[in-house]
Design an enzyme around this catalytic site. Structure first.
Site, short mmCIF file in Angstrom:
data_model
loop_
_atom_site.label_atom_id
_atom_site.label_comp_id
_atom_site.label_asym_id
_atom_site.label_seq_id
_atom_site.Cartn_x
_atom_site.Cartn_y
_atom_site.Cartn_z
CG ASP A 186 -1.65 1.23 1.50
OD1 ASP A 186 -1.64 2.11 0.62
OD2 ASP A 186 -2.27 1.35 2.58
CG ASP A 241 -8.70 5.11 2.18
OD1 ASP A 241 -8.16 5.66 3.15
OD2 ASP A 241 -8.05 4.51 1.29
CD GLU A 257 -5.03 3.50 -2.37
OE1 GLU A 257 -5.89 4.29 -1.93
OE2 GLU A 257 -3.91 3.87 -2.74
CE LYS A 312 -1.62 6.87 -3.49
NZ LYS A 312 -2.07 5.95 -2.44
#
Ligand code: AMP
Length: 582
Positions: free
Chosen positions: A8, A169, A147, A70
């Site tokens: 992850d 999330d 994800e 990211k």
């Protein structure tokens, strides 16, 4: 082939897992933590630092520290350090390399492959960039998976009864909600939405701002200008926030936060959960709109949801859980650590692909995801004509016939776009190519078939064919921001060269930086206790503090093991003398 892992690769933290003893397990990093900050730093002495070490020195080395890389994946952003530009892929590869190495230390064998997760809304360039980052780190990227899909795998939902599930999330810097559908051996992402700039960091910042303001009001001291003080306050606020997820009150205690007229000042603050929730109420409220949007996009009512899965460390906050409960009418899941379940799911998928998984985990599961944004081509008038609508399940392929706009036109430019806007210029240009050799004919006569194929990783291939002549041209979309084969190969080589003795480098660097921090503690101690200290003890503290100060100026890369041990012993000796450590 070596072992495979699930990664992850998060905005603020990353997590790595493998399949062991018939189940997925999280692998702790070399510092003993189950997640690793996604932070990379270039120290002034030429060291490359990753994870906790990089995060710890961020305040004093901000311009040479990269976090949240990211967010830049798939863009042409570059981070410049030591006269060299680093692409987001290369920076991400440094994080992946550390995770790979920690996994190898745990497994005692080489790790060769990985499944890496990305947000469901990541576009093609972002997915390609993630894949390239894996390659640079020396990993064969077995699959890029979404994800939320990975979270569902961790919960074993691929074996569960058919149902629709919401994955909520909330991480450190980003917020994503997805609606997924589980049916016979199939997990399908129906819709995704979110806020790329909402996460736990905002909650820390809110608390820090409040404390700075209160401190200024009460003591007439503005700490906001002192970078190091602000950084320490933020760190303490993050800890307090975490404590308030279980306790209803906590305190923030930072001794020696600054010096005023030669005197040290301290910060002490009591904070209740109620006050924290009052300060952050609007942040929690911002989670509402994306939840409504995914329900609407997927055409699902909250009452039809089978489960709500919580992902991301920030979902540990009681106010967030309560908000999810209110919005969905469901008790959210809580039996897997929210910060680990995405990596666990990726490890299951990696093991399946590599044939490592035990029978229980082997299924004919097909992972189905959706395109997060529509794909179009530019047509006359600058219009973006959609070929594939957003939220279409992938892998997929679509074809459409177009023609020429002018008489006797023998070539057409195909511009591939991604986004929801009506005009081409407002969408993201993924790539373009020219189909030549079209048979001369009046406008509107030639038949040009444009096909879009999206593979299981979400990577797009576009082709155009003149049905009259059979001439065809195609591209796999690698947006201009992605790296060429040559660039990737060079980066792989450099990354390998650098990883050789990272562990030793880190130990040396930590020793030197800890020496500096301990010397500062020694100075503060002398200042505060100068009147009460006996002469002998004072001298001893002065001597050791000066030693550490000298040691902190040493060049870390030149230290021998014995010298590192000497520094550590000196730090310990001063700690023993004054009774406080780092
Ligand atoms: P992730 O990127 O999913 O690991 O999430 C990291 C975020 O979760 C950071 O902002 C952490 O401060 C936050 N976090 C971790 N544990 C807790 C907790 N117990 N309570 C509140 N926030 C937490």
């Amino acid at each position: 082939m070596g072992r495979v892992i699930g990664i992850d690769l998060g905005t603020t933290n990353s997590c790595v897992a493998c399949f062991e003893g018939g189940a997925p397990v999280v692998i702790s990093n070399s510092e003993g933590s189950r997640t690793t900050p996604s932070v990379v730093a270039f120290s002034k002495i030429g060291e490359r630092l990753v994870g906790n070490t990089a995060k710890r020195q961020a305040a004093v080395n901000a311009s040479r520290t990269v976090s949240s890389i990211k967010r830049q994946m798939g863009t042409d952003y570059c981070f410049r350090a030591d006269n060299r530009d680093y692409t987001p892929q290369e920076i991400s590869a440094m994080i992946l390399q550390k995770l790979k190495k920690d996994a190898e230390a745990y497994l005692g064998t080489e790790v060769t492959g990985a499944v890496i997760t990305v947000p469901a809304y990541f576009n093609d360039a972002q997915r390609q960039a993630t894949k390239d980052a894996g390659r640079i780190a020396g990993l064969e990227v077995l699959r890029i998976i979404n994800e939320p899909t990975s979270a569902a795998l961790a919960y074993g939902l691929d074996h569960a009864t058919p149902q629709k599930i919401m994955v909520f999330d909330l991480g450190g810097g980003t917020y994503d909600v997805s609606l997924i559908e589980i049916s016979e051996g199939l997990i399908e992402v129906l819709a995704t939405a979110g806020d790329n700039h909402l996460g736990g960091d905002d909650f820390d910042q809110r608390l820090a701002d409040y404390i700075l303001e209160e401190y200024r009001r009460e003591h007439k001291i503005n700490l906001a200008k002192d970078i190091s003080a602000v950084e320490r306050i933020k760190e303490a606020c993050e800890n307090a926030k975490k404590e308030l997820s279980t306790a209803i009150q906590t305190s923030i205690n930072i001794p020696f936060i600054a010096t005023l007229k030669g005197e040290p000042i301290h910060l002490y603050f009591d904070i209740t959960r109620a006050k924290f929730e009052e300060l952050t109420e609007d942040l929690v409220r911002r989670t509402e709109a994306p939840v409504q949007q995914v329900l609407q996009d997927a055409g699902v009512k909250a009452s039809e949801l089978g489960m709500v899965l919580l992902v991301g460390g920030s979902t540990r906050m009681p106010a967030v859980r309560e908000k999810v409960r209110q919005m969905t009418g469901k008790e959210p899941s809580g039996n897997i650590n929210p910060d680990e379940c995405v990596a666990l799911g990726a490890a299951i998928q990696a093991a399946r692909l590599a044939g490592e998984a035990s029978d229980e985990f082997v299924t004919d599961l097909i992972l189905m995801d959706v395109t997060p944004l529509s794909l179009s081509i530019e047509t006359i008038g600058g219009i973006a004509t959609k070929i594939i609508d957003r939220n279409t399940t992938i892998p997929t392929s679509h074809k459409q016939i177009f023609s020429t706009a002018a008489n006797y036109q023998t070539s057409v430019d195909i511009k591939v776009l991604q986004g929801e806007r009506q005009f081409a210029k407002d969408n993201k240009l993924l790539g373009n190519f020219r189909l030549t050799g079209i048979k001369r004919a009046p406008a509107g006569v030639p038949q040009i078939e444009v096909s879009f194929d999206i593979d299981v990783n979400g990577i797009v291939n576009v082709s155009a064919k003149d049905l009259g002549t059979g001439k065809e041209k195609s591209i796999t979309i690698t947006a201009g921001t992605n790296m060429s084969e040559d660039e990737i190969e060079r980066a792989v080589f450099e990354a390998q060269a650098f990883s050789a003795d990272d562990g030793i480098r880190k130990k040396r660097f930590d020793a030197v930086s800890d020496a500096g921090r301990m010397a500062a503690v020694g100075h503060q101690y002398l200042k505060v206790n100068k009147k009460e200290l006996e002469r002998e003890k004072k001298r001893e503290i002065q001597r050791r503090t000066a030693n550490l100060e000298r040691m902190s100026r040493r060049k870390a890369e030149r230290l021998s093991d014995a010298e590192v041990d000497e520094i550590l012993a000196e730090i310990q000796a001063l700690q023993d003398l004054i009774g406080t450590g780092l």
